[in-house]
Scaffold this motif. Structure first.
Motif, PDB file in Angstrom:
ATOM      1  N   VAL A  42       0.836  -1.211   0.000  1.00 11.55           N
ATOM      2  CA  VAL A  42       0.000   0.000   0.000  1.00 11.55           C
ATOM      3  C   VAL A  42       0.868   1.257   0.000  1.00 11.55           C
ATOM      4  O   VAL A  42       0.591   2.200  -0.743  1.00 11.55           O
ATOM      5  CB  VAL A  42      -0.991  -0.009   1.189  1.00 11.55           C
ATOM      6  N   MET A  43       1.931   1.263   0.792  1.00 13.76           N
ATOM      7  CA  MET A  43       2.808   2.443   0.805  1.00 13.76           C
ATOM      8  C   MET A  43       3.474   2.651  -0.552  1.00 13.76           C
ATOM      9  O   MET A  43       3.605   3.789  -1.011  1.00 13.76           O
ATOM     10  CB  MET A  43       3.863   2.313   1.913  1.00 13.76           C
ATOM     11  N   ALA A  44       3.856   1.562  -1.205  1.00 12.54           N
ATOM     12  CA  ALA A  44       4.452   1.685  -2.541  1.00 12.54           C
ATOM     13  C   ALA A  44       3.432   2.224  -3.534  1.00 12.54           C
ATOM     14  O   ALA A  44       3.733   3.125  -4.325  1.00 12.54           O
ATOM     15  CB  ALA A  44       4.994   0.331  -3.006  1.00 12.54           C
ATOM     16  N   ARG A  45       2.209   1.697  -3.479  1.00 12.64           N
ATOM     17  CA  ARG A  45       1.155   2.151  -4.405  1.00 12.64           C
ATOM     18  C   ARG A  45       0.758   3.596  -4.136  1.00 12.64           C
ATOM     19  O   ARG A  45       0.375   4.318  -5.054  1.00 12.64           O
ATOM     20  CB  ARG A  45      -0.068   1.255  -4.293  1.00 12.64           C
ATOM     21  N   ALA A  46       0.848   4.005  -2.860  1.00  9.25           N
ATOM     22  CA  ALA A  46       0.521   5.394  -2.489  1.00  9.25           C
ATOM     23  C   ALA A  46       1.736   6.301  -2.640  1.00  9.25           C
ATOM     24  O   ALA A  46       1.686   7.468  -2.267  1.00  9.25           O
ATOM     25  CB  ALA A  46      -0.007   5.443  -1.061  1.00  9.25           C
ATOM     26  N   ARG A  47       2.827   5.740  -3.172  1.00  7.71           N
ATOM     27  CA  ARG A  47       4.076   6.485  -3.393  1.00  7.71           C
ATOM     28  C   ARG A  47       4.561   7.179  -2.129  1.00  7.71           C
ATOM     29  O   ARG A  47       5.001   8.329  -2.162  1.00  7.71           O
ATOM     30  CB  ARG A  47       3.904   7.476  -4.532  1.00  7.71           C
ATOM     31  N   GLY A  48       4.435   6.460  -0.999  1.00  8.72           N
ATOM     32  CA  GLY A  48       4.941   6.976   0.270  1.00  8.72           C
ATOM     33  C   GLY A  48       4.036   7.980   0.959  1.00  8.72           C
ATOM     34  O   GLY A  48       4.371   8.471   2.034  1.00  8.72           O
ATOM     35  N   ALA A  85      -2.335   6.455   2.024  1.00  5.02           N
ATOM     36  CA  ALA A  85      -2.286   5.045   2.427  1.00  5.02           C
ATOM     37  C   ALA A  85      -3.223   4.791   3.604  1.00  5.02           C
ATOM     38  O   ALA A  85      -3.940   3.791   3.628  1.00  5.02           O
ATOM     39  CB  ALA A  85      -0.856   4.651   2.784  1.00  5.02           C
ATOM     40  N   ALA A  86      -3.223   5.681   4.573  1.00  7.18           N
ATOM     41  CA  ALA A  86      -4.104   5.529   5.735  1.00  7.18           C
ATOM     42  C   ALA A  86      -5.566   5.523   5.298  1.00  7.18           C
ATOM     43  O   ALA A  86      -6.361   4.709   5.778  1.00  7.18           O
ATOM     44  CB  ALA A  86      -3.849   6.648   6.741  1.00  7.18           C
ATOM     45  N   ARG A 133      -4.086   8.231  10.324  1.00  8.77           N
ATOM     46  CA  ARG A 133      -2.702   8.390   9.883  1.00  8.77           C
ATOM     47  C   ARG A 133      -1.718   8.076  11.008  1.00  8.77           C
ATOM     48  O   ARG A 133      -0.662   7.476  10.780  1.00  8.77           O
ATOM     49  CB  ARG A 133      -2.462   9.807   9.361  1.00  8.77           C
ATOM     50  N   ASN A 134      -2.044   8.461  12.231  1.00  4.74           N
ATOM     51  CA  ASN A 134      -1.158   8.163  13.361  1.00  4.74           C
ATOM     52  C   ASN A 134      -1.066   6.662  13.618  1.00  4.74           C
ATOM     53  O   ASN A 134      -0.003   6.147  13.971  1.00  4.74           O
ATOM     54  CB  ASN A 134      -1.624   8.884  14.625  1.00  4.74           C
ATOM     55  N   THR A 135      -2.172   5.954  13.430  1.00  5.88           N
ATOM     56  CA  THR A 135      -2.166   4.500  13.585  1.00  5.88           C
ATOM     57  C   THR A 135      -1.293   3.869  12.509  1.00  5.88           C
ATOM     58  O   THR A 135      -0.505   2.961  12.791  1.00  5.88           O
ATOM     59  CB  THR A 135      -3.594   3.939  13.515  1.00  5.88           C
ATOM     60  N   LEU A 136      -1.412   4.343  11.287  1.00  2.46           N
ATOM     61  CA  LEU A 136      -0.576   3.838  10.200  1.00  2.46           C
ATOM     62  C   LEU A 136       0.896   4.076  10.525  1.00  2.46           C
ATOM     63  O   LEU A 136       1.722   3.176  10.379  1.00  2.46           O
ATOM     64  CB  LEU A 136      -0.936   4.507   8.873  1.00  2.46           C
ATOM     65  N   LEU A 159       9.345  -0.195   8.904  1.00  2.00           N
ATOM     66  CA  LEU A 159       9.159   0.361   7.558  1.00  2.00           C
ATOM     67  C   LEU A 159       9.287   1.882   7.529  1.00  2.00           C
ATOM     68  O   LEU A 159       9.074   2.492   6.496  1.00  2.00           O
ATOM     69  CB  LEU A 159       7.780  -0.052   7.015  1.00  2.00           C
ATOM     70  N   LEU A 160       9.640   2.448   8.665  1.00  2.00           N
ATOM     71  CA  LEU A 160       9.762   3.892   8.774  1.00  2.00           C
ATOM     72  C   LEU A 160      10.845   4.197   9.787  1.00  2.00           C
ATOM     73  O   LEU A 160      10.889   3.574  10.840  1.00  2.00           O
ATOM     74  CB  LEU A 160       8.400   4.466   9.239  1.00  2.00           C
ATOM     75  N   ASP A 161      11.682   5.138   9.470  1.00  3.35           N
ATOM     76  CA  ASP A 161      12.701   5.550  10.434  1.00  3.35           C
ATOM     77  C   ASP A 161      12.040   6.405  11.503  1.00  3.35           C
ATOM     78  O   ASP A 161      11.273   7.309  11.194  1.00  3.35           O
ATOM     79  CB  ASP A 161      13.815   6.343   9.745  1.00  3.35           C
TER      80      ASP A 161
END
Length: 81
Positions: A47-53, A58-59, A66-69, A78-80
């Motif tokens: 989903v993150m790839a399809r939403a281009r980050g 994506a959320a 968005r905070n849950t994502l 998957l996130l720094d």
């Protein structure tokens, strides 16, 4: 979608049948958590790839806040932070 291609529930069912076959007489433990963890990371990656980050997009697609994502992305590395 090709009518001959497997549907997601069928793929999950086949994978679970194969998993149980490898257990033999051993009882599974924490099966629900294991399955959710196994499915959640690739779901987030795709989903993150399809939403281009774009986390907001994506959320929305996932039906998450968005905070849950963001929390889930961090949990799966998957996130720094």
């Amino acid at each position: 979608m090709d009518p001959q291609s497997p549907h997601l529930p069928d793929c999950v069912r086949e994978s679970l049948d194969a998993y149980f076959a490898t257990l033999a007489d051993t009882e599974p433990a924490n099966l629900h958590e294991m399955l959710i963890r196994a499915v959640e990371k690739p779901l987030l990656e795709v989903v993150m790839a399809r939403a281009r980050g774009n986390q907001s997009r994506a959320a929305q697609w996932l039906g998450l806040n968005r905070n849950t994502l963001r929390k889930k992305l961090l949990e799966h590395g998957l996130l720094d932070g």
